[in-house]
Design an enzyme around this catalytic site. Sequence first.
Site, PDB file in Angstrom:
ATOM      1  N   HIS A 128      -9.295   0.584  -0.551  1.00 57.64           N
ATOM      2  CA  HIS A 128      -9.768   0.403   0.821  1.00 57.64           C
ATOM      3  C   HIS A 128     -11.086  -0.360   0.891  1.00 57.64           C
ATOM      4  CE1 HIS A 128      -7.470   4.437   1.692  1.00 57.64           C
ATOM      5  NE2 HIS A 128      -6.646   3.401   1.580  1.00 57.64           N
ATOM      6  N   ASN A 146       0.829  -1.200   0.000  1.00 57.60           N
ATOM      7  CA  ASN A 146       0.000   0.000   0.000  1.00 57.60           C
ATOM      8  C   ASN A 146       0.869   1.258   0.000  1.00 57.60           C
ATOM      9  OD1 ASN A 146       0.902   0.304   2.646  1.00 57.60           O
ATOM     10  ND2 ASN A 146      -1.033  -0.282   3.584  1.00 57.60           N
ATOM     11  N   ALA A 149      -5.476   0.977   7.086  1.00 59.59           N
ATOM     12  CA  ALA A 149      -4.477  -0.044   7.432  1.00 59.59           C
ATOM     13  C   ALA A 149      -4.230  -0.115   8.932  1.00 59.59           C
ATOM     14  CB  ALA A 149      -3.168   0.232   6.692  1.00 59.59           C
TER      15      ALA A 149
END
Length: 603
Positions: A537, A111, A582
């Site tokens: 996401h 990411n 995250a």
Amino acid sequence: MLFTSHAGSSDPTRFVSTKDEPKYDYIIAGGGTAGCVLASRLSEDPKISVLVVEAGEADARQLMSRIPAGWGNLFKTPVDWAYETTPQPQAAGRKLFQPRGKMLGGCSAMNAEVYQQCSPEDYDHWESKGAKGWSWKDLKPYFEKSAGVLSNGTLSGSSPVINEKLDGDKGEKETEGIYKTSEAPTNVITAAFVEAGESLGIKATNLNSGNPSDSIGISRFLTSTSSGTRTTTSTAYLPSTVYKTRPNLHILTLTTVTKLLFSTSPSPSPSSSPVCTGVSARQKADGPTFEFYATREVLVCLGSFASPQLLLVSGIGRGSELDRVGVEGLVESKGVGKGLKDHILSTVVFEATKGTSLQFLTNPIATLPHLMKWMIKGTGPLTTNLAEAGAFLRSDSIPGQSSSIVKGSVNGSGPTAPDLEIINAPVYYVHHGLEKPPVANADYFTMASTLLRPHSVGEVTLASNDVFDAPVINPNYLSSEYDRQVVLEGIKLIRRLSTTSPLSPYLVKSVSPENLATLTDEELLTHMTLSADTIYHPVGTCRIGNFEDGAVVDHELRVHGVDGLRVCDASVFPDITSGHPAAAVVAVAERAADLIAGKIGRQ
């Protein structure tokens, strides 16, 4: 040094077990962001044996994962699941690319490394939706437990820096968590972006203060990096000091879990529910099947696309959908794969003044000396996460902007939570950086209007009864007119930022779209449909809550209607966070480990 050792073995014959001799207390399906946390925490007890089964290889083998600026180079490689959506009507009928990490550490290994706790109101909203025990007060200790902040300054605004701990209390001590974070380098245009936001009345803020009102504002990002290198949940929770010293921890890589196994003996549990006893797995679609059995539980940590897929192919879902692809139903559970939400963005790109951006990092030859510097010293421009700063706002009250969003109608998780983000990157970033810029040797700066709290809801369903066939992913992006208007307000704010000093002197002209200053709302909406993409996401496809309301897992993450089975990853989120998730996945996994180990009282 990066590649001298790595966790795991790719030989499944070393780990196979039988129903009569299960071998493991817990089997973790998926060594991704959450799976690595669970593996580390559960195996702290030497009496507990844990097997992790991961489809990819060790992230330590991936140079572009270790380099903070390298993440875009991992897209559409063997360490990326590289999913795509069904055609999206409100995105010009395009099938949108959906990268997902296929290696230890999962998406934490590929990411953009933004570390954001998101609004405390997000988690209180979770509890209000039936997720008992997942409020801010319940999760805050796990954010604090996990995060190690290596900060020599505050990220509020563009100013460099006073030393602050994550909770906002000033002081010189770092926090002690093992998931290390730090302030990433800030490009000069990024610094100007933050100052321009402040000039427009957007307050400088500390996004991780824990104060709900600080969820609104503009800031450079805290990143999951340390000493110039990416922090993943694999490197943080499963370093060599863990996987080499715990004989009770077993890691199998390059092996895909294909189905959950259930006991067929009569009344195997006091509740008379089916009992999950293990998993089957293959290394390739036409390869042999291996079985692994657990004495306690199977923990599914495959993410918001693959976790519901595994439940569905194992017979947990809506019977009518299972019948369609030839899956025998085990438990009727209407919510599996439903409730998919994601953050969608629309990029606006400017040509920047020569020599001011990081566009040179997209040129392999120009990058070579910086790569050498990074490898020798761990410093230089490759230590940036590229997504260096963001502004978080409520779309009905953007400073100095007359909004089409009716005052008080924001789809926020609470009264001070944002629903709109303006994120930036000092490069040409269109369609995940896979589209080439109009002029190869020019400099560019990208801003993106990002929808944080969508009304649009999608689903994940099965293409077949085999997990080697990608699931059918339909996020229904921008299907709500309200969502489209929120993104439009963000694009209008980007237009204002681009003409505000000190950012404006760095920007030569808009290139995507061209002539931004003169475009009508309809033309901006057309641009939005052509440029819309995920910001990676997806959540909510196995959400926590009450079974009667369509939830898939209970407040202890146990799958409704089944014993011995839990899910732990972003799919269990009852609703989407108003920021980058995250850090929330790590905190959820930390709390889940305590629940599983019995360290939290039964609720």
